[in-house]
Design an enzyme around this catalytic site. Structure first.
Site, short mmCIF file in Angstrom:
data_model
loop_
_atom_site.label_atom_id
_atom_site.label_comp_id
_atom_site.label_asym_id
_atom_site.label_seq_id
_atom_site.Cartn_x
_atom_site.Cartn_y
_atom_site.Cartn_z
CE LYS A 225 -21.67 94.40 107.45
NZ LYS A 225 -20.86 92.81 106.75
CE LYS B 86 -19.91 95.53 110.89
NZ LYS B 86 -19.24 96.14 109.09
CG LEU C 265 -23.61 97.25 97.87
CD1 LEU C 265 -24.59 95.42 97.92
CD2 LEU C 265 -23.75 97.30 96.57
CD GLU D 168 -15.18 94.48 110.91
OE1 GLU D 168 -14.86 95.13 112.08
OE2 GLU D 168 -16.68 94.51 109.81
CB VAL E 199 -26.57 97.61 106.74
CG1 VAL E 199 -26.67 95.98 106.33
CG2 VAL E 199 -25.98 97.50 107.92
N GLY F 183 -8.04 92.94 102.97
CA GLY F 183 -8.88 93.57 103.29
C GLY F 183 -10.37 93.74 103.38
CG ASP G 108 -19.43 92.31 110.26
OD1 ASP G 108 -19.43 93.07 110.91
OD2 ASP G 108 -19.45 91.69 108.73
N GLY H 217 -14.71 95.38 101.22
CA GLY H 217 -13.28 96.27 100.66
C GLY H 217 -13.61 97.70 100.50
CB THR I 176 -11.57 103.08 114.49
OG1 THR I 176 -12.82 103.86 115.39
CG2 THR I 176 -10.83 104.06 113.81
#
Ligand code: ADP
Ligand code: ASP
Ligand code: MG
Length: 811
Positions: free
Chosen positions: A679, A576, A610, A664, A606, A661, A675, A794, A552
């Site tokens: 990060k 986050k 990746l 956020e 973050v 998607g 955001d 994604g 969530t």
């Protein structure tokens, strides 16, 4: 050959038993010891209690028992022979009825009468089975154990007089013809009163006869494939052990492995008679051979057993240090009061002694100790005895433990990682056994953790509690489903979703939710969602290797991580909020995870899937130093800057990013820079900087009226208002042949966000779609920064990143 209660529970199994014995006596001589029909002993205890309490209900139980025995006769004995056998059975049952009626009248039952009542179980079963053997054409004889098993008069748990018994057995068997069918569990006093040898005592009867006759081998036929690595009812994946030594078996059975009654081992061990545990229901299984030899086992240990209900008592006090004879007085007092001690551990400081006893003995033990140490207690040299109830003893057993360093380390670390507190430890000097006292509520978890650690180290189960089934959560569940077999087969990792909740519904399944139709299952079988209850349930489940997976973006969920980690449950999340919360809370989470030996993983915070956080951690762990991080970290913003055109306005592109998607759920978080600020804050913190979110300098590129919108709808409206102005700026940029990137930089302890323009010669110019890029300039990567680049948003890639973190918990 001894056949236990489940091996003689009804006519169908008794016929199997007859076949097994027939096969054996083709080649050699055999005697058979039988238990009462399965469950009969328990039922007799229940009926006598009922009768003693004046409850007439015992009558219906007695009738059912009568029917059960008479039915067995009808199914086992030919009609022509039935009436005599039925009559004999009936006579015995009438006698039982009389005794129970007597108890009912006087409302009292003595241990002696209790034993007499219990003896009906074995006396009836052995008589019926003898007739069944005869009917099947096997020459056989009912051998009344009462005639040759001689005991003292400690009813319920009578001690065998071996000298007399052995003589009597030898004499009896010398003249005996055919297969002797012996009722287990019973004996008699010199004056002819019937006694019993303790629950599970039929094994003992068989062992006594085997030793007296010095047989080649004793076979104990039961309902499992042998002595297993752990109690199969409690530990999934327990498997039979092919060889055990007498000592190992003694330790396992003493500490609760019900499969053999502990005293049974002594008589056969003394004579060196091997015995085998075999399965009546699976005659081809090799079973377990118990002999002098201990056979090497790679696991380092042979088995785990437990006594689920014990009380842990502690005697401590300053007056105990260096004083001789304290333990002698303590255990002497207990022995005088017939309190048997299961295990003892004493700190080398001598200032406390811990010992475990049966819960029933607590009151007696307390009295005995307090009277023995009355003076010391008055003088304050010894404290009143401390009693902890609801405890369990777990014993890890194996002769190879002596030669296997690290057994104890593995044992304690696997329990520790799962939040299981150990209250006392004892290791026998033989090193055959390490015993631990733990809370009873942890017993199943502990057995499974230890079993998995030693016997199934090639296999691991993670118990997942997934919160959020939206874009990322939903995709994750599908990925878990499609990767399940692969992870299980190739990485020996089983991912089991035990709990699942979204904001509407929640569901639990201890053996794993079926993920094929999780949506429908949640819809149809789910209960109304309640996050507090979900977490409570997760704590109550108390499963080993638990992981909370938070998919969530909720602050309420993030707020619970600390408690979750405290309970030794790992946390994996793309959310986050926790890592960008006040520095002290972030640090506390990391500290708690380290302290509890669990993981707190957030790689997807973050750059989505990746490897950004892990790369950073690896650099630091290997001794590198971060000098600068420069990154484009918003997939949403990139997508916007790459997609906005004369035809696609800012507002329609934002809408599209939400639909796909990328963004956020609340696009303000992306467009206001929140955001990205979170990060870079997380990367800065992971690099060692003690920064707060307010320390991140944010360059806003939206006008104030957009930034201040009160709701998502409002925000979308203000964007529409801004579309035209934005398009003017965009055209200017296009004319210059440049592109916008929202760049986050961390350098010299400071984090800054800025909207920058890049020419086509710069690597940031060429970031396509929703890609992210991170450049790490470090002590080692100085001339050329280390680059991580790829899709940074994604559902698929984010869920994959979460899944990778989950797998990392298992590693
Ligand atoms: P019987 O009636 O044949 O004497 P028991 O019920 O006394 O059988 O003992 C067999 C049972 O012991 C098994 O069904 C199993 O559930 C239980 N058990 C507990 N621990 C172990 C273990 N380590 N190995 C095998 N069985 C065990
Ligand atoms: N029938 C007895 C009991 O249930 C003895 C045995 O089965 O071993 O304890
Ligand atoms: Mg048994």
């Amino acid at each position: 050959m001894k056949f236990g209660g489940s091996s003689v529970k009804d006519a169908t199994v008794i016929k199997k038993v007859i076949e097994i014995v027939k096969g054996r006596i083709k080649k050699e001589k055999a005697a058979v010891v039988v238990s009462a029909f399965g469950g009969v002993t328990d039922e007799l205890i229940r009926l006598s209690k009922e009768a003693a309490s004046g409850d007439k209900g015992y009558r219906s139980g007695l009738e059912a028992m009568e029917l059960r025995h008479l039915t067995a006769v009808r199914e086992l004995v030919k009609v022509a022979n039935q009436s005599a056998v039925l009559a004999n059975v009936k006579v015995r049952l009438n006698e039982l009825d009389d005794v129970l009626h007597g108890i009912f009248l006087v409302r009292e039952i003595s241990p002696k009468t209790q034993d007499f009542i219990l003896s009906f179980g074995e006396r009836l079963s052995s008589y019926i089975i003898t007739e069944a053997f005869r009917d099947a054409g096997v020459k056989s004889n009912w051998a009344d154990a009462v005639q040759f098993i001689s005991t003292n008069n400690e009813f319920n748990n009578a001690q065998v007089d071996f000298e007399t018994t052995n003589k009597q057995i030898r004499k009896f068997f010398k003249d005996a013809q055919g297969v002797q069918i012996v009722p287990g569990f019973i004996g008699s006093t010199p004056s002819g009163e019937i006694t019993t040898l303790g629950r599970g005592g039929s094994d003992y009867t068989a062992a006594i006869i085997a030793a007296a006759l010095k047989v080649r081998e004793l076979e104990i036929w039961t309902d499992v494939d042998g002595i297993m690595t752990a109690d199969p009812r409690k530990v999934t994946g327990a498997f039979p052990v092919s060889h055990l030594s007498y000592e190992e078996t003694m330790e396992l059975s003493h500490f609760g492995a019900k499969v053999v009654y502990p005293p049974s081992i002594q008589p056969v061990m003394e004579k060196g008679i091997p015995f085998r545990i075999l399965n009546t229901f699976n005659v081809n299984a090799p079973g377990t051979l118990v002999s002098k030899k201990s056979v090497h086992f790679d696991a380092g240990i042979k088995g785990i057993s437990s006594i689920d209900h014990v009380a842990l008592l502690t005697l401590h006090g300053s007056g105990m240090i260096g004083v001789a004879g304290i333990s002698m007085r303590l255990f002497g007092a207990l022995a005088r009061h017939h309190v048997s001690v299961i295990m003892i551990s004493q700190a080398s400081s001598e200032h406390s002694i811990n010992f475990a006893i049966r819960p029933d003995d607590v009151a007696t033990a307390r009295k005995a100790i307090e009277s023995e140490f009355r003076n010391e207690i008055i003088l304050g040299q010894v404290e009143p005895v401390k009693v902890e109830e609801d405890m369990s003893v777990v014993a890890v057993v194996g002769e190879n433990m002596q030669r296997t360093p690290g057994v104890a380390g593995k044992l304690f670390s696997s329990l520790g990682r799962n939040g299981i507190n150990i209250s006392a430890i004892a290791q026998g000097s033989s090193e055959l056994n390490i015993s631990l006292v733990i809370d009873n509520k942890d017993i199943k978890k502990a057995l499974n953790v230890i079993h998995e650690g030693f016997f199934l180290s090639h296999q691991q189960t993670l118990n997942l509690f997934v919160v959020g089934t939206g874009t990322v959560g939903g995709t994750l569940l599908n990925q878990i489903r499609s990767q399940f077999e692969y992870l299980k087969d190739t990485h020996h990792l089983q991912l089991r979703v035990v709990g699942l909740t979204n904001t509407r519904k929640m569901a639990f399944a201890e053996h794993g939710v079926d993920l094929i139709d999780w949506k429908q299952m949640l819809q149809l079988e789910g209960k109304k969602a309640d996050f507090g209850k979900f977490i409570d349930r997760m704590f109550k489940c108390n499963l080993r290797n638990s992981v909370l997976v938070d998919c969530t973006s909720s602050g309420d969920v993030a707020a619970i991580y600390k408690d979750v980690l405290e309970k030794s449950i790992s946390v994996v999340t793309p959310n986050k909020i926790a890592c960008s919360s006040p520095y002290n809370s972030y640090k506390a989470l990391k500290r708690t995870a380290a302290l509890r030996g669990v993981r707190f993983l957030f790689e997807t915070n973050v750059g989505s899937g990746l490897p950004v956080v892990n790369t950073l951690n690896d650099l630091i762990k290997s001794g590198d130093r971060i000098e600068q991080i420069e990154a484009v970290l918003s997939g949403t913003l990139n997508y916007l800057f790459n997609t906005v055109s004369a035809k696609n306005s800012l507002s329609t592109t934002v809408k599209k990013a939400m639909d796909m998607g990328y963004a956020e759920p609340d696009p303000r978080i992306d467009l206001n820079g929140v955001d990205v600020a979170r990060k870079i804050l997380i990367l800065a913190r992971e690099s060692g900087a003690k920064l707060e979110i307010k320390d991140v300098k944010v360059d806003h590129f939206l006008p104030e009226y957009c930034q201040k919108a009160k709701s998502v709808d409002d925000f979308m409206k203000t964007l529409q208002k801004y579309d035209a102005d934005f398009e003017v700026k965009r055209k200017e940029l296009e004319a210059k042949g440049r592109r916008w990137r929202y760049v986050a930089t961390y350098k010299n302890g400071k984090a800054v966000l800025a909207l920058k323009e890049f020419e086509s010669s710069h690597p940031f110019y060429h970031i396509e779609g929703s890609d992210n890029i991170v450049l790490f300039t470090t002590m080692r990567y100085k001339a050329q920064p280390l680059v991580v680049k790829g899709a940074g948003a994604g559902a698929e890639v984010t869920a994959a990143g979460v899944l990778a973190d989950i797998v990392r918990v298992g590693a």
